[in-house]
Design a protein around this motif. Structure first.
Motif, mmCIF file in Angstrom:
data_model
loop_
_atom_site.group_PDB
_atom_site.id
_atom_site.type_symbol
_atom_site.label_atom_id
_atom_site.label_comp_id
_atom_site.label_asym_id
_atom_site.label_seq_id
_atom_site.Cartn_x
_atom_site.Cartn_y
_atom_site.Cartn_z
ATOM 1 N N ALA A 23 -6.446 9.344 -2.387
ATOM 2 C CA ALA A 23 -7.515 8.666 -1.643
ATOM 3 C C ALA A 23 -8.581 8.138 -2.594
ATOM 4 O O ALA A 23 -9.048 6.997 -2.450
ATOM 5 C CB ALA A 23 -8.133 9.623 -0.622
ATOM 6 N N THR B 30 -1.567 9.378 6.795
ATOM 7 C CA THR B 30 -0.754 8.458 7.602
ATOM 8 C C THR B 30 0.233 7.708 6.724
ATOM 9 O O THR B 30 1.418 7.568 7.063
ATOM 10 C CB THR B 30 -1.644 7.465 8.358
ATOM 11 O OG1 THR B 30 -2.509 8.177 9.239
ATOM 12 C CG2 THR B 30 -0.803 6.484 9.164
ATOM 13 N N HIS B 31 -0.243 7.205 5.575
ATOM 14 C CA HIS B 31 0.637 6.471 4.660
ATOM 15 C C HIS B 31 1.761 7.366 4.138
ATOM 16 O O HIS B 31 2.925 6.940 4.062
ATOM 17 C CB HIS B 31 -0.163 5.914 3.484
ATOM 18 C CG HIS B 31 -0.964 4.695 3.803
ATOM 19 N ND1 HIS B 31 -0.467 3.631 4.524
ATOM 20 C CD2 HIS B 31 -2.247 4.344 3.481
ATOM 21 C CE1 HIS B 31 -1.390 2.692 4.643
ATOM 22 N NE2 HIS B 31 -2.486 3.108 4.020
ATOM 23 N N ASN C 253 -3.229 14.459 -1.912
ATOM 24 C CA ASN C 253 -3.763 13.451 -0.989
ATOM 25 C C ASN C 253 -5.205 13.067 -1.308
ATOM 26 O O ASN C 253 -5.537 11.875 -1.336
ATOM 27 C CB ASN C 253 -3.655 13.955 0.457
ATOM 28 C CG ASN C 253 -2.239 13.825 1.003
ATOM 29 O OD1 ASN C 253 -1.327 13.389 0.302
ATOM 30 N ND2 ASN C 253 -2.047 14.218 2.243
ATOM 31 N N THR D 89 -6.265 8.340 6.271
ATOM 32 C CA THR D 89 -5.410 7.162 6.070
ATOM 33 C C THR D 89 -4.282 7.475 5.099
ATOM 34 O O THR D 89 -3.135 7.051 5.292
ATOM 35 C CB THR D 89 -6.244 5.983 5.548
ATOM 36 O OG1 THR D 89 -7.296 5.706 6.476
ATOM 37 C CG2 THR D 89 -5.384 4.729 5.399
ATOM 38 N N ILE E 71 -9.633 4.834 -0.335
ATOM 39 C CA ILE E 71 -9.512 4.902 1.121
ATOM 40 C C ILE E 71 -9.612 6.361 1.555
ATOM 41 O O ILE E 71 -9.604 7.273 0.736
ATOM 42 C CB ILE E 71 -8.205 4.257 1.618
ATOM 43 C CG1 ILE E 71 -6.990 4.875 0.901
ATOM 44 C CG2 ILE E 71 -8.227 2.757 1.403
ATOM 45 C CD1 ILE E 71 -5.677 4.241 1.299
ATOM 46 N N ARG F 249 0.828 -1.198 0.000
ATOM 47 C CA ARG F 249 0.000 0.000 0.000
ATOM 48 C C ARG F 249 0.867 1.254 0.000
ATOM 49 O O ARG F 249 0.572 2.237 -0.684
ATOM 50 C CB ARG F 249 -0.929 0.005 1.217
ATOM 51 C CG ARG F 249 -1.824 1.239 1.306
ATOM 52 C CD ARG F 249 -2.751 1.350 0.106
ATOM 53 N NE ARG F 249 -3.925 0.533 0.261
ATOM 54 C CZ ARG F 249 -4.790 0.265 -0.694
ATOM 55 N NH1 ARG F 249 -4.577 0.751 -1.920
ATOM 56 N NH2 ARG F 249 -5.848 -0.477 -0.479
ATOM 57 N N GLU F 250 1.945 1.230 0.771
ATOM 58 C CA GLU F 250 2.848 2.378 0.803
ATOM 59 C C GLU F 250 3.543 2.569 -0.544
ATOM 60 O O GLU F 250 3.780 3.705 -0.977
ATOM 61 C CB GLU F 250 3.866 2.205 1.927
ATOM 62 C CG GLU F 250 3.242 2.363 3.313
ATOM 63 C CD GLU F 250 4.118 1.852 4.436
ATOM 64 O OE1 GLU F 250 3.770 2.077 5.613
ATOM 65 O OE2 GLU F 250 5.150 1.210 4.150
#
Length: 224
Positions: free
Chosen positions: A174, A186-187, A170, A183, A179, A156-157
């Motif tokens: 998403a 955070t990633h 971002n 989240t 997502i 995922r990263e």
């Protein structure tokens, strides 16, 4: 809190246009201007602005040289480089030097204002159109080998790093991955921490140099 800005460009009409756009936005004040790199060094060191809008192609001392000198100062400003498609030969070097953004002079006014605000907040912004120039410049290089740091990222990263390198924000990442925005934040933080990178600009450079993204390929994971 007002964001104090200096504009450095050798064309007076460009400086006037940038000033007009910046000063119509709430909370932004243009405190100085410079017509070349040498003058920019003097103005910035005297006025200590929060953000410097810096043309990459200027007489006496170009934007890259100016940025490198200022970023070596104890309290450097955040630097957003300004370019056109005809004057970005130092694109890679400027990104590696640690600038906080790259913006086309033809970008819409709201994008300029966003770049100033993002840079002042300590983050980085790269114009998606400039990202295509990054792709083109890396196309001439041979296929790189994956650095060991990539093995520390989850799949995922890696997906997030890939989309960062394509210039997505971002919220766009998403939507692409299905997502939430929190989240994604955070990633992004974890990607930067694991790879020892300061911001999104460094992540873009890393992704292309590591071969996470290559021209003509939508998605490429690192060899393991």
């Amino acid at each position: 809190m007002t964001i104090r800005v200096v504009i450095a460009d050798d064309q007076s009409m460009i400086r006037a246009g940038l000033r007009l756009v910046a000063e119509t936005a709430p909370g932004i004040e243009v405190v100085g201007e410079a017509a070349d790199g040498v003058q920019a060094l003097s103005v910035v060191r005297r006025l200590r602005p929060d953000v410097l809008l810096l043309d990459i192609a200027m007489p006496r001392l170009d934007g890259l040289g100016t940025a490198r000198r200022l970023l070596g100062d104890p309290r450097p400003p955040k630097i957003v480089m300004l370019t056109t498609f005809g004057t970005d030969g130092n694109l890679q070097a400027s990104l590696r030097a640690g600038v906080n953004g790259f913006l086309l002079k033809s970008s819409p006014p709201e994008q300029l204002v966003e770049a100033v605000r993002v840079a002042a907040a300590g983050d980085a912004l790269i114009d998606p159109a400039v990202t295509t120039r990054v792709i083109a410049s890396f196309a001439a290089h041979p296929e790189p080998s994956a650095p060991p740091e990539l093995a520390t990222l989850t799949q995922r990263e890696l997906d997030v790093l890939h989309l960062l390198a394509l210039g997505l924000s971002n919220p766009e990442i998403a939507r692409e991955l299905g997502i939430g925005d929190a989240t994604i934040r955070t990633h992004v933080t974890r990607v930067l921490q694991k790879l020892g990178l300061r911001d999104r600009i460094q992540a873009v450079v890393f992704a292309y140099e590591a071969g996470v993204v290559r021209p003509g390929r939508r998605r490429k994971g690192p060899p393991r």
